[in-house]
Motif scaffolding. Structure first.
Motif, PDB file in Angstrom:
ATOM      1  N   ILE A  62       0.862  -1.184   0.000  1.00 33.39           N
ATOM      2  CA  ILE A  62       0.000   0.000   0.000  1.00 33.39           C
ATOM      3  C   ILE A  62       0.894   1.226   0.000  1.00 33.39           C
ATOM      4  O   ILE A  62       1.917   1.270   0.670  1.00 33.39           O
ATOM      5  CB  ILE A  62      -0.977   0.009   1.194  1.00 33.39           C
ATOM      6  N   GLN A  63       0.486   2.210  -0.778  1.00 36.92           N
ATOM      7  CA  GLN A  63       1.293   3.425  -0.878  1.00 36.92           C
ATOM      8  C   GLN A  63       1.049   4.347   0.306  1.00 36.92           C
ATOM      9  O   GLN A  63       1.964   4.943   0.841  1.00 36.92           O
ATOM     10  CB  GLN A  63       0.991   4.152  -2.182  1.00 36.92           C
ATOM     11  N   ASP A  64      -0.223   4.433   0.697  1.00 34.78           N
ATOM     12  CA  ASP A  64      -0.560   5.322   1.812  1.00 34.78           C
ATOM     13  C   ASP A  64      -1.817   4.810   2.513  1.00 34.78           C
ATOM     14  O   ASP A  64      -2.353   3.766   2.150  1.00 34.78           O
ATOM     15  CB  ASP A  64      -0.740   6.765   1.317  1.00 34.78           C
ATOM     16  N   GLY A  65      -2.295   5.576   3.471  1.00 35.36           N
ATOM     17  CA  GLY A  65      -3.443   5.166   4.271  1.00 35.36           C
ATOM     18  C   GLY A  65      -4.765   5.118   3.548  1.00 35.36           C
ATOM     19  O   GLY A  65      -5.732   4.563   4.071  1.00 35.36           O
ATOM     20  N   SER A  66      -4.853   5.681   2.355  1.00 38.00           N
ATOM     21  CA  SER A  66      -6.135   5.675   1.643  1.00 38.00           C
ATOM     22  C   SER A  66      -6.401   4.354   0.922  1.00 38.00           C
ATOM     23  O   SER A  66      -7.510   4.112   0.460  1.00 38.00           O
ATOM     24  CB  SER A  66      -6.184   6.836   0.644  1.00 38.00           C
ATOM     25  N   THR A  67      -5.414   3.499   0.843  1.00 41.19           N
ATOM     26  CA  THR A  67      -5.558   2.206   0.173  1.00 41.19           C
ATOM     27  C   THR A  67      -6.217   1.202   1.108  1.00 41.19           C
ATOM     28  O   THR A  67      -5.893   1.149   2.295  1.00 41.19           O
ATOM     29  CB  THR A  67      -4.176   1.661  -0.243  1.00 41.19           C
ATOM     30  N   TYR A  68      -7.127   0.403   0.568  1.00 39.59           N
ATOM     31  CA  TYR A  68      -7.748  -0.665   1.347  1.00 39.59           C
ATOM     32  C   TYR A  68      -6.987  -1.960   1.128  1.00 39.59           C
ATOM     33  O   TYR A  68      -6.525  -2.248   0.024  1.00 39.59           O
ATOM     34  CB  TYR A  68      -9.206  -0.876   0.933  1.00 39.59           C
ATOM     35  N   ARG A 115      -8.850  -0.469   6.038  1.00 37.32           N
ATOM     36  CA  ARG A 115      -8.278   0.736   5.439  1.00 37.32           C
ATOM     37  C   ARG A 115      -6.820   0.842   5.876  1.00 37.32           C
ATOM     38  O   ARG A 115      -6.491   0.664   7.045  1.00 37.32           O
ATOM     39  CB  ARG A 115      -9.066   1.966   5.862  1.00 37.32           C
ATOM     40  N   ALA A 165      -4.904   3.213   6.509  1.00 35.16           N
ATOM     41  CA  ALA A 165      -4.624   4.187   7.579  1.00 35.16           C
ATOM     42  C   ALA A 165      -4.742   3.548   8.957  1.00 35.16           C
ATOM     43  O   ALA A 165      -3.984   3.895   9.872  1.00 35.16           O
ATOM     44  CB  ALA A 165      -5.571   5.370   7.463  1.00 35.16           C
ATOM     45  N   GLN A 166      -5.676   2.625   9.121  1.00 30.10           N
ATOM     46  CA  GLN A 166      -5.838   1.968  10.417  1.00 30.10           C
ATOM     47  C   GLN A 166      -4.584   1.170  10.778  1.00 30.10           C
ATOM     48  O   GLN A 166      -4.202   1.107  11.940  1.00 30.10           O
ATOM     49  CB  GLN A 166      -7.055   1.044  10.401  1.00 30.10           C
ATOM     50  N   ASN A 222      -1.445   3.955  11.090  1.00 32.08           N
ATOM     51  CA  ASN A 222      -1.521   4.833  12.255  1.00 32.08           C
ATOM     52  C   ASN A 222      -1.397   4.089  13.581  1.00 32.08           C
ATOM     53  O   ASN A 222      -1.044   4.680  14.588  1.00 32.08           O
ATOM     54  CB  ASN A 222      -2.817   5.641  12.225  1.00 32.08           C
TER      55      ASN A 222
END
Length: 186
Positions: free
Chosen positions: A6-12, A71, A73-74, A77
């Motif tokens: 995943i590149q960032d937190g917006s990827t599921y 998600r 981000a979970q 983070n």
């Protein structure tokens, strides 16, 4: 083991539930998800067991299949699953594999799409219509792959062929059952 990037937190992150649990909903203890996140010098990695996934992921239906979804981000983070040191993560996987139930593992492998064969699964160069004395290369190649598959995996389509004394509905008279199953050996 399944690996996701995943590149960032917006990827599921999505994983088929059937990879994570058996039909009764019990987690496969030898299944892990390895997630890589970030770019260049900001890369991070995370390791989740099937039990971790059942706790953290949401169950959804997508095109008739049951998936576990989270998600990115979970995961990013929170720090519970981040791999800070590789050795403990590798030790955790190794321990789970040592304790894995061989028959349960074969049941899992036998039901995945990874071992479903098709005559079309052949290198294009081998499909060229060349005259040879050996036979139809595509057909013989497929037969060889099926023989190899029956040696390596316990396939559900063999179910009706097991010895009458065999207690396993999955072993299905496979070579493993005939040579290693205590019930089949008498």
């Amino acid at each position: 083991m399944q690996v996701k990037f995943i590149q960032d937190g917006s990827t599921y992150i999505k994983v088929h539930r059937s990879y994570v649990t058996d039909q009764n909903g019990s987690p496969y203890n030898e299944f892990f998800l390895l997630v890589f996140a970030g770019k260049e010098d900001e890369q991070r990695s995370f390791l989740l067991s099937s039990a971790d996934m059942l706790k953290e992921f949401n169950e959804i239906k997508d095109e008739g299949k049951v998936l576990l979804r989270l998600r990115g981000a979970q995961l990013i983070n929170g720090s519970n699953y981040e791999i800070k040191m590789r050795k403990p993560a590798l030790d955790r996987i190794e321990h789970a594999l040592k304790n894995a139930d061989f028959l349960a593992n074969r049941r899992f492998i036998g039901t995945t799409r990874y071992v479903q064969l098709s005559p079309d699964q052949i290198d294009h160069d081998l499909t060229m219509p060349l005259h040879n004395g050996w036979g139809d290369i595509r057909k013989e190649f497929f037969k060889g792959k099926k023989k190899l598959q029956s040696t390596l995996y316990l396939r559900p389509e063999d179910e009706g062929e097991r010895p009458a004394r065999c207690p396993s509905p999955v072993l299905s008279g496979s070579r493993f059952c005939e040579s290693s199953c205590p019930a089949a050996l008498g």
